[in-house]
Design an enzyme around this catalytic site. Structure first.
Site, PDB file in Angstrom:
ATOM      1  N   GLU A 277     -27.822 -13.596  78.142  1.00 17.78           N
ATOM      2  CA  GLU A 277     -28.136 -14.976  79.269  1.00 17.78           C
ATOM      3  C   GLU A 277     -28.679 -14.461  80.553  1.00 17.78           C
ATOM      4  OE1 GLU A 277     -24.766 -17.406  78.569  1.00 17.78           O
ATOM      5  OE2 GLU A 277     -23.622 -16.366  77.089  1.00 17.78           O
ATOM      6  N   GLU A 388     -27.489 -26.444  80.435  1.00 14.83           N
ATOM      7  CA  GLU A 388     -25.456 -26.567  80.186  1.00 14.83           C
ATOM      8  C   GLU A 388     -24.881 -26.646  80.947  1.00 14.83           C
ATOM      9  OE1 GLU A 388     -21.681 -24.184  78.206  1.00 14.83           O
ATOM     10  OE2 GLU A 388     -24.458 -22.771  78.632  1.00 14.83           O
TER      11      GLU A 388
END
Length: 473
Positions: A277, A388
């Site tokens: 990520e 997110e």
């Protein structure tokens, strides 16, 4: 409030306190002898004390002040003076001392000896975002604490994927606030954001510092994580690239965050999830402020015991001396104003199998060694792009933490946040546009997403939202 001279040249003057009941007790120290004048926090009269962080504080002194301020916070401001003696006896509970010992041990692992410290004033040197940047010898960075990397040095740069084009609109590596001082790390070193005791004291758990909350499933039913993402699946993926719009969304509480990133994923969303990520995030718990910061993350067991943010554990090998992972990004986009984005490329080196990260227009940041992973040793099975947040439901209602710009996708350019030029790396190390992009918003009344394609931006989408609103109670 107990104030410490930590952010530059700070002067603190004590004022006369009327009652011991409604003030937090602070301790004074004789700096010239580095000794405590009184072993208890106490009420004093009209003395005026000036603390100059650039001339007076040693690191051990700061630790003692921090500990005493932490312990003093446990006292009730309404306690009567008759109870002050009993309260003072709780100043050094064993559990707090043990916690501080554990924190010091962890800091010794994370913070490596510096060849140079990037500084703005003479002693405790802070960049405009409040960070201290240590220039650490490349081979002494945390990654090389890993048993499989000990005694090694970073790999040489890999072959860039075919079809890569420089994105002239994207940030360069000098867009980080710490670099505005004009200082840089010398050859043979990398810049590492120094981790402090304050950072670790903010964490909900010292043992979990620098790690994401454990999750079993990647959806809104688990631990309050909510997403608005575009994703591709159904084939083998060897990397991904996108330009990510940078904003400063509001984060409502210390233990919530807001991020925008690329995920390269393999395995199932259970115990064997592998992820790589990278993107930007705002995390008051991790960094102590609300700046958007460049970050990385990885896990090979669904966030349970492996992986961490940035360089907070052995794993990611940094090779770049101009980019500090975890440092603040500037400038940021503004509503109806200038729009700024960062270009990120993640790809698997076809020769050695490591996963490399590039920031901006050609700056290699470093790589995740292939041995860190199980499924990602071969390839990814899914790529996700998007936002997110964490929703802790304060007061039983949805959080006001924002995603992206804090505005819904339908507002479009200059108002909503975006991802553009979405690409994936194919099996032959070739960058190609994503196909069959699917979009998903866990809670579309809180955060939504809208995709599209055009000649300039290729595959793109707008996403985000304000969180709590009349349609998202």
């Amino acid at each position: 409030m107990c104030l410490i001279g930590l952010l530059g040249d700070v002067s603190v003057t004590s004022r006369r306190r009327t009652t011991i009941q409604n003030r937090i007790k602070c301790c004074l120290f004789d700096h010239s002898r580095r000794k405590q004048q009184d072993n208890r926090c106490f009420h004093h009269s009209s003395h005026q004390v000036s603390f100059k962080s650039d001339t007076m504080f040693s690191s051990s002194f700061l630790r003692l002040i921090l500990l005493l301020c932490l312990l003093s916070s446990s006292f009730s401001s309404t306690a009567s003076s008759s109870n002050s003696t009993a309260a003072d006896q709780t100043l050094r509970p064993q559990e707090e001392l043990q916690k501080l010992k554990l924190i010091r041990q962890e800091l010794d692992k994370i913070n490596k000896p510096a060849v140079k410290t990037i500084q703005a004033i003479s002693l405790f040197i802070f960049s405009p975002d409040g960070d201290v940047i240590d220039c650490v010898s490349t081979h002494q960075q945390p990654a090389f604490d890993h048993p499989l990397l000990q005694g090694q040095r970073p790999m040489n740069p890999p072959e860039i994927p075919e079809g890569y084009k420089k994105d002239d609109e994207s940030y360069e590596e000098d867009s980080q606030l710490w670099s505005l001082s004009g200082e840089s790390c010398p050859e043979g070193t990398i810049p590492i954001r120094r981790t402090t005791e304050q950072d670790m004291l903010r964490a909900s758990s010292v043992s979990r510092f620098g790690r994401k909350i454990r999750r079993v499933r990647r959806d809104s039913t688990n631990n309050g994580h909510e997403h608005a993402v575009g994703y591709v699946t159904g084939r083998q993926y060897y990397g991904a690239k996108a330009s990510i719009n940078v904003w400063s969304p509001r984060v409502a509480s210390q233990y919530e965050f807001s991020l925008s990133q690329i995920w390269v994923i393999a395995g199932s969303f259970t115990h064997d999830l592998n992820t790589i990520e990278a993107g930007w995030q705002i995390s008051p718990e991790l960094y102590g402020d609300t700046y958007p910061r460049f970050f990385t993350y990885w896990t090979s067991d669904a966030y349970r015991t492996t992986g961490c943010y940035n360089l907070l554990c052995s794993g990611f090998v940094q090779t770049n001396r101009r980019i500090a992972i975890g440092a603040a990004i500037s400038p940021r986009s503004s509503y109806k104003g200038g729009q700024f984005d960062i270009s990120l490329l993640i790809w698997k080196d076809p020769k050695h199998g490591h996963w490399w990260l590039q920031f901006g227009s050609g700056a290699l940041v470093g790589y995740w060694p292939a041995f860190l992973f199980t499924h990602l040793k071969q390839h990814g099975s899914m790529v996700q792009f998007g936002g997110e947040i964490v929703n802790n439901r304060p007061g039983g209602s949805h959080t006001t933490t924002q995603m992206g710009s804090g505005h819904f996708a339908g507002e479009g350019f200059g108002k909503a946040s975006y991802f553009r030029n979405l690409q994936i790396v194919d099996w032959d190390n070739t960058l190609i546009p994503v196909s069959n992009l699917k979009i998903l918003a866990d809670h579309p009344n809180c955060y939504d997403i809208r995709g599209g394609t055009n000649r300039v931006w290729g595959n793109y989408f707008y996403y985000g939202g304000p969180g709590k609103n009349p349609r998202c109670p």
